[in-house]
Design a protein around this motif. Structure first.
Motif: not given
Lengths: 92, 103
Positions: A16-35, B9-14
């Motif tokens: 149900d997601k476009s590649n562009h959307e998935i790309e955004k999710i993956v990038a955001a996830l690792f960005e958040e882990i870094s921060h 949960v925290h990651l999903s909020q972000a």
């Protein structure tokens, strides 16, 4: 494998997601882990593993290029510890 | 290190803030991404995430060890382990940010 190839693999699992959307999710996830690590906090992803910061003390070292003795300052390094489910999956 | 532990949960909020996904969708996609990484590692392939690092799987050989409790010698069986090598950029950024915080 690169992030782009990971996105392609994910696209078949998330139809149900476009590649562009998935790309955004993956990038955001690792960005958040870094921060999170930049703030010095620990990240625990049950089953997958955890990321945390280890402090390394100062020490004397050797410059591998010329053999000179150098001083290495204390510093912080991020560490990943694989979770139980991840290790079990690799060995099953 | 000090303090807080961040979970899915925290990651999903972000993630919701950044992408506008629903709570369920955002938790689901985190799970999907992590699962896929596990599957790729299972195939003995490494995954390189730019500006973040590389996840890899490695085969370890059987070796002798000792049970620390009983001090008896024991065989540690051959196994696979997962590892992570942080990218230079992220490593430097983390160290810089934590050094600043202190002073």
């Amino acid at each position: 494998m690169t992030r782009a190839e990971l996105v392609v693999r994910l696209s078949s699992k998330m139809p149900d997601k476009s590649n562009h959307e998935i790309e955004k999710i993956v990038a955001a996830l690792f960005e958040e882990i870094s921060h999170t690590l930049e703030k010095g906090h620990r990240i625990e992803l049950r089953g997958f593993g955890s990321f945390f910061i280890k402090k390394r003390g100062e020490r004397r070292g050797v410059d591998p290029r010329n053999g000179d003795k150098i001083h290495i300052d204390s510093h912080h390094v991020p560490v990943f510890r694989p979770g139980r489910v991840l290790l079990q999956t690799l060995n099953s | 290190m000090s303090g807080k532990t961040v979970t899915r949960v925290h990651l999903s909020q972000a993630l919701r803030k950044k992408t506008g996904l629903s709570r369920k969708e955002s938790l689901g996609s985190i799970e999907a991404v992590l699962n896929e990484i596990v599957m790729v590692l299972k195939e003995d392939k490494s995954i390189k995430i730019p500006l973040f690092g590389v996840f890899f799987a490695r085969q370890k050989k059987e070796r002798m060890g000792r049970n620390p409790k009983t001090l008896k010698d024991a065989v540690i069986s051959a196994r696979k382990v997962a590892g992570f090598r942080v990218s230079r950029l992220m490593k430097d950024r983390i160290d810089l940010s934590l050094k600043k915080k202190k002073h």
